[in-house]
Design a protein around this motif. Sequence first.
Motif, PDB file in Angstrom:
ATOM      1  N   UNK A 100       0.831  -1.205   0.000  1.00 36.41           N
ATOM      2  CA  UNK A 100       0.000   0.000   0.000  1.00 36.41           C
ATOM      3  C   UNK A 100       0.865   1.254   0.000  1.00 36.41           C
ATOM      4  N   UNK A 101       1.938   1.232   0.774  1.00 35.22           N
ATOM      5  CA  UNK A 101       2.856   2.368   0.814  1.00 35.22           C
ATOM      6  C   UNK A 101       3.404   2.687  -0.576  1.00 35.22           C
ATOM      7  N   UNK A 102       3.870   1.670  -1.295  1.00 35.58           N
ATOM      8  CA  UNK A 102       4.439   1.918  -2.613  1.00 35.58           C
ATOM      9  C   UNK A 102       3.393   2.472  -3.581  1.00 35.58           C
ATOM     10  N   UNK A 103       2.166   1.973  -3.484  1.00 32.84           N
ATOM     11  CA  UNK A 103       1.096   2.496  -4.331  1.00 32.84           C
ATOM     12  C   UNK A 103       0.805   3.950  -3.981  1.00 32.84           C
ATOM     13  N   UNK A 104       0.737   4.249  -2.690  1.00 41.20           N
ATOM     14  CA  UNK A 104       0.461   5.622  -2.257  1.00 41.20           C
ATOM     15  C   UNK A 104       1.565   6.577  -2.717  1.00 41.20           C
ATOM     16  N   UNK A 105       2.811   6.140  -2.604  1.00 44.70           N
ATOM     17  CA  UNK A 105       3.918   6.977  -3.060  1.00 44.70           C
ATOM     18  C   UNK A 105       3.837   7.233  -4.572  1.00 44.70           C
ATOM     19  N   UNK A 106       3.422   6.215  -5.310  1.00 46.34           N
ATOM     20  CA  UNK A 106       3.343   6.361  -6.768  1.00 46.34           C
ATOM     21  C   UNK A 106       2.299   7.390  -7.189  1.00 46.34           C
ATOM     22  N   UNK A 107       1.266   7.572  -6.375  1.00 47.03           N
ATOM     23  CA  UNK A 107       0.225   8.551  -6.718  1.00 47.03           C
ATOM     24  C   UNK A 107       0.693   9.986  -6.528  1.00 47.03           C
ATOM     25  N   UNK A 108       1.731  10.188  -5.733  1.00 44.87           N
ATOM     26  CA  UNK A 108       2.290  11.515  -5.465  1.00 44.87           C
ATOM     27  C   UNK A 108       1.255  12.481  -4.896  1.00 44.87           C
ATOM     28  N   UNK A 109       0.355  11.948  -4.060  1.00 40.56           N
ATOM     29  CA  UNK A 109      -0.690  12.768  -3.446  1.00 40.56           C
ATOM     30  C   UNK A 109      -0.375  13.187  -2.021  1.00 40.56           C
ATOM     31  N   UNK A 110       0.622  12.529  -1.379  1.00 36.01           N
ATOM     32  CA  UNK A 110       0.745  12.618   0.064  1.00 36.01           C
ATOM     33  C   UNK A 110       2.074  13.234   0.489  1.00 36.01           C
ATOM     34  N   UNK A 111       1.990  14.201   1.385  1.00 42.53           N
ATOM     35  CA  UNK A 111       3.181  14.828   1.941  1.00 42.53           C
ATOM     36  C   UNK A 111       3.688  14.080   3.168  1.00 42.53           C
ATOM     37  N   UNK A 112       2.819  13.300   3.795  1.00 43.24           N
ATOM     38  CA  UNK A 112       3.188  12.531   4.985  1.00 43.24           C
ATOM     39  C   UNK A 112       2.415  11.218   4.984  1.00 43.24           C
ATOM     40  N   UNK A 113       3.124  10.119   5.257  1.00 38.11           N
ATOM     41  CA  UNK A 113       2.504   8.803   5.371  1.00 38.11           C
ATOM     42  C   UNK A 113       3.024   8.149   6.637  1.00 38.11           C
ATOM     43  N   UNK A 114       2.120   7.739   7.509  1.00 36.53           N
ATOM     44  CA  UNK A 114       2.458   7.015   8.728  1.00 36.53           C
ATOM     45  C   UNK A 114       1.686   5.701   8.756  1.00 36.53           C
ATOM     46  N   UNK A 115       2.067   4.838   9.704  1.00 40.24           N
ATOM     47  CA  UNK A 115       1.422   3.537   9.862  1.00 40.24           C
ATOM     48  C   UNK A 115       0.832   3.383  11.258  1.00 40.24           C
TER      49      UNK A 115
END
Length: 214
Positions: A16-31
């Motif tokens: 999920x992280x790699x998919x989220x990074x690929x979208x380039x929508x997020x400035x911060x991602x936590x778990x």
Amino acid sequence: MKKLLIWGAGDQGTVTLECALATQQYSQIDFLEIKEKGHRDIPHYRVYSEDEVEFTTFLKSYDEVFVATGNNDIRENKITMLKTMDITIGTLIHPRALISPTAKVLAGTIVLANAVVNTNATVGMGCIINTATIIEHDCIIEDFVNISPNTAIAGHTKIGQKTFIGVGTAIIDDIVVGKEVIIGAGSSVISNIPEYTTVVGVPAKVIKVHKNHK
């Protein structure tokens, strides 16, 4: 740019992280770790424990929350909790996935690289549409379904809630798969499948009726 919390810090969390990074929508991602599942090492990212946060305040501090676990029951439970708390549930579509303009993909679903969701297809809430899956025209994928990589589902097929489809499965057109079915890897489905069953083979045949079937 938005803040994303991925609820689930195991294998599905890293995908999920790699998919989220690929979208380039997020400035911060936590778990946020799912207590029942534990977590793996995710370098450079903060992994919170469910026991260390005050749920409502913590979850609402993010623009979106995405539940990342391959377990259909847990995914349903967590997404239901988010809906009850009025938390914004994320939807993730990899930029290399192909989604028809007439298709619908509901909240909490991830569509991974090289997947296709074709004309007039509907993918329900909280589904996992894995790498290189093909969902053809006019299919209905109900909520909390988990479809493994390289699965091909032909047109006008319906997949019931919380079904798991193993890697490399092929399903012909106009099939109805009941809810909470398990389809073994490499199966070829050429007839309808009753709910609460496990099927395997070419062609796929029922090998087990689940104990929770009432």
